[in-house]
Design an enzyme around this catalytic site. Structure first.
Site, PDB file in Angstrom:
ATOM      1  N   LYS A  14     -10.392  30.862 -29.104  1.00 47.77           N
ATOM      2  CA  LYS A  14     -10.911  30.142 -30.268  1.00 47.77           C
ATOM      3  C   LYS A  14     -12.200  30.773 -30.808  1.00 47.77           C
ATOM      4  O   LYS A  14     -12.353  30.975 -32.003  1.00 47.77           O
ATOM      5  CB  LYS A  14     -11.194  28.667 -29.935  1.00 47.77           C
ATOM      6  CG  LYS A  14      -9.995  27.897 -29.458  1.00 47.77           C
ATOM      7  CD  LYS A  14     -10.313  26.420 -29.300  1.00 47.77           C
ATOM      8  CE  LYS A  14     -11.375  26.109 -28.264  1.00 47.77           C
ATOM      9  NZ  LYS A  14     -10.960  26.309 -26.871  1.00 47.77           N
ATOM     10  N   ARG A  89     -12.992  16.857 -28.721  1.00 44.28           N
ATOM     11  CA  ARG A  89     -12.322  17.017 -27.431  1.00 44.28           C
ATOM     12  C   ARG A  89     -11.756  15.692 -26.930  1.00 44.28           C
ATOM     13  O   ARG A  89     -11.057  15.684 -25.918  1.00 44.28           O
ATOM     14  CB  ARG A  89     -13.327  17.532 -26.406  1.00 44.28           C
ATOM     15  CG  ARG A  89     -13.338  19.042 -26.207  1.00 44.28           C
ATOM     16  CD  ARG A  89     -14.225  19.278 -25.025  1.00 44.28           C
ATOM     17  NE  ARG A  89     -14.289  20.561 -24.409  1.00 44.28           N
ATOM     18  CZ  ARG A  89     -14.945  21.613 -24.845  1.00 44.28           C
ATOM     19  NH1 ARG A  89     -15.500  21.615 -26.016  1.00 44.28           N
ATOM     20  NH2 ARG A  89     -15.045  22.693 -24.109  1.00 44.28           N
ATOM     21  N   ARG A 128     -13.899  37.537 -18.817  1.00 48.49           N
ATOM     22  CA  ARG A 128     -14.709  37.381 -20.028  1.00 48.49           C
ATOM     23  C   ARG A 128     -16.185  37.664 -19.730  1.00 48.49           C
ATOM     24  O   ARG A 128     -16.727  37.236 -18.720  1.00 48.49           O
ATOM     25  CB  ARG A 128     -14.563  35.951 -20.547  1.00 48.49           C
ATOM     26  CG  ARG A 128     -15.356  35.688 -21.805  1.00 48.49           C
ATOM     27  CD  ARG A 128     -14.744  34.579 -22.610  1.00 48.49           C
ATOM     28  NE  ARG A 128     -15.085  33.263 -22.085  1.00 48.49           N
ATOM     29  CZ  ARG A 128     -14.625  32.132 -22.626  1.00 48.49           C
ATOM     30  NH1 ARG A 128     -13.815  32.168 -23.653  1.00 48.49           N
ATOM     31  NH2 ARG A 128     -14.965  30.975 -22.100  1.00 48.49           N
ATOM     32  N   ARG A 161     -20.702  33.904 -18.119  1.00 45.87           N
ATOM     33  CA  ARG A 161     -21.211  32.555 -18.274  1.00 45.87           C
ATOM     34  C   ARG A 161     -21.027  31.786 -16.976  1.00 45.87           C
ATOM     35  O   ARG A 161     -19.995  31.918 -16.320  1.00 45.87           O
ATOM     36  CB  ARG A 161     -20.465  31.846 -19.398  1.00 45.87           C
ATOM     37  CG  ARG A 161     -21.185  31.882 -20.704  1.00 45.87           C
ATOM     38  CD  ARG A 161     -20.301  31.442 -21.831  1.00 45.87           C
ATOM     39  NE  ARG A 161     -19.523  30.235 -21.523  1.00 45.87           N
ATOM     40  CZ  ARG A 161     -18.639  29.693 -22.367  1.00 45.87           C
ATOM     41  NH1 ARG A 161     -18.430  30.244 -23.535  1.00 45.87           N
ATOM     42  NH2 ARG A 161     -17.969  28.608 -22.037  1.00 45.87           N
ATOM     43  N   ARG A 172     -12.521  22.842 -15.910  1.00 46.02           N
ATOM     44  CA  ARG A 172     -12.530  22.691 -17.369  1.00 46.02           C
ATOM     45  C   ARG A 172     -11.110  22.610 -17.912  1.00 46.02           C
ATOM     46  O   ARG A 172     -10.840  21.888 -18.857  1.00 46.02           O
ATOM     47  CB  ARG A 172     -13.280  23.864 -18.019  1.00 46.02           C
ATOM     48  CG  ARG A 172     -14.785  23.744 -17.878  1.00 46.02           C
ATOM     49  CD  ARG A 172     -15.485  25.034 -18.209  1.00 46.02           C
ATOM     50  NE  ARG A 172     -15.356  25.418 -19.589  1.00 46.02           N
ATOM     51  CZ  ARG A 172     -15.392  26.679 -20.012  1.00 46.02           C
ATOM     52  NH1 ARG A 172     -15.509  27.668 -19.154  1.00 46.02           N
ATOM     53  NH2 ARG A 172     -15.308  26.941 -21.273  1.00 46.02           N
TER      54      ARG A 172
HETATM   55  P1  AMP Z   1     -17.177  25.230 -24.362  1.00 48.28           P
HETATM   56  O1  AMP Z   1     -17.978  26.453 -24.531  1.00 48.28           O
HETATM   57  O2  AMP Z   1     -16.594  24.704 -25.656  1.00 48.28           O
HETATM   58  O3  AMP Z   1     -16.118  25.332 -23.297  1.00 48.28           O
HETATM   59  O4  AMP Z   1     -18.176  24.080 -23.881  1.00 48.28           O
HETATM   60  C1  AMP Z   1     -18.935  24.188 -22.713  1.00 48.28           C
HETATM   61  C2  AMP Z   1     -19.314  22.818 -22.180  1.00 48.28           C
HETATM   62  O5  AMP Z   1     -20.062  22.091 -23.183  1.00 48.28           O
HETATM   63  C3  AMP Z   1     -18.127  21.916 -21.863  1.00 48.28           C
HETATM   64  O6  AMP Z   1     -17.623  22.156 -20.575  1.00 48.28           O
HETATM   65  C4  AMP Z   1     -18.765  20.521 -21.995  1.00 48.28           C
HETATM   66  O7  AMP Z   1     -19.563  20.207 -20.878  1.00 48.28           O
HETATM   67  C5  AMP Z   1     -19.699  20.707 -23.179  1.00 48.28           C
HETATM   68  N1  AMP Z   1     -19.047  20.402 -24.474  1.00 48.28           N
HETATM   69  C6  AMP Z   1     -18.815  21.265 -25.504  1.00 48.28           C
HETATM   70  N2  AMP Z   1     -18.191  20.656 -26.530  1.00 48.28           N
HETATM   71  C7  AMP Z   1     -17.997  19.363 -26.139  1.00 48.28           C
HETATM   72  C8  AMP Z   1     -17.384  18.235 -26.745  1.00 48.28           C
HETATM   73  N3  AMP Z   1     -16.811  18.293 -27.956  1.00 48.28           N
HETATM   74  N4  AMP Z   1     -17.384  17.070 -26.043  1.00 48.28           N
HETATM   75  C9  AMP Z   1     -17.934  16.979 -24.832  1.00 48.28           C
HETATM   76  N5  AMP Z   1     -18.510  18.022 -24.190  1.00 48.28           N
HETATM   77  C10 AMP Z   1     -18.549  19.202 -24.836  1.00 48.28           C
END
Ligand code: AMP
Length: 216
Positions: A14, A89, A128, A161, A172
């Site tokens: 994405k 989400r 990654r 990361r 996740r």
């Molecule tokens: P990502 O990079 O999108 O995988 O986000 C990393 C972390 O940020 C996730 O594992 C969540 O802890 C938090 N996070 C990001 N976007 C959201 C969302 N829309 N709702 C809840 N937590 C989020």
């Protein structure tokens, strides 16, 4: 207005697609994950609130995320549209987004789901790497940097990361399945969902998205 939501498990690509489309379409790429990571790095109040949640791979509470998105969408660079990546989400977030857009006199164009099987996701994420300076994303196998482990642009060492470590990735993925599949169904019911094969290669995926955007 090109108001888009990108859906798909962590590692579906994405972020990579959104960065590319941001250049082509001239609309911002809004990643809630990036916003939270930046807040943690900067040590802001928001960052202190979400630091432990991010480290655990759990979800940040809806009220916090919704507020962050509401503020971001009101910025002038969102006038022509936006790509939301990593949000919504949960169904509660999807409802909040609809409400926000309605208040702004606009509505979602498409929620685009990038379909990628779990084994591909695990392979992609564990390879990654990210530039800590510009945020550019690499994959050691499919999209490696020109020089070993250095960003092509910034020439600084790439990092993995914290939440790309295997144990957190599995968590996740599970959290994604539990929470986000209902979001997919939510958009399906509203006839706002479009599916794209996320394993098809960057150029093909971009072409598919552009077709959708121009058709509407
Ligand atoms: P990502 O990079 O999108 O995988 O986000 C990393 C972390 O940020 C996730 O594992 C969540 O802890 C938090 N996070 C990001 N976007 C959201 C969302 N829309 N709702 C809840 N937590 C989020």
């Amino acid at each position: 207005m090109i108001d888009l939501v990108f859906l798909g498990p962590p590692g579906a690509g994405k972020g990579t697609y959104a960065r590319k489309l941001k250049e082509i379409l001239g609309i911002p790429h809004i990643s809630t994950g990036d916003i939270f990571r930046e807040a943690v790095a900067a040590g802001t109040e928001l960052g202190r609130k979400v630091k432990h949640i991010l480290e655990s791979g759990e979800l940040v509470p809806d009220e916090i995320v919704n507020e962050v998105v509401r503020e971001r969408l009101s910025e002038p660079d969102c006038e022509k549209g936006f790509i939301l990546d990593g949000y919504p989400r949960t169904v509660a977030q999807a409802e909040a987004l609809d409400e926000m857009l309605k208040e702004m006199g606009r509505s979602l164009m498409w929620a685009i789901l990038f379909d990628v099987p779990e084994d591909v996701v695990v392979q992609r994420i564990s390879n990654r790497r990210v530039c800590p300076k510009c945020g550019r994303i690499y994959n050691l196998i499919t999209n490696p940097p020109k020089e070993d482990n250095l960003c092509d642009e910034c020439k600084v060492p790439l990092i993995q990361r914290e939440d790309d470590k295997e144990e957190v990735v599995r968590r996740r993925y599970r959290v994604y399945m539990e929470n986000t599949l209902p979001v997919v169904e939510y958009y399906e019911k509203k006839e706002k969902l479009q599916k794209i094969d996320g394993t098809a290669g960057l150029d093909t995926v971009i072409e598919e998205v552009l077709k959708l955007v121009n058709k509407d």
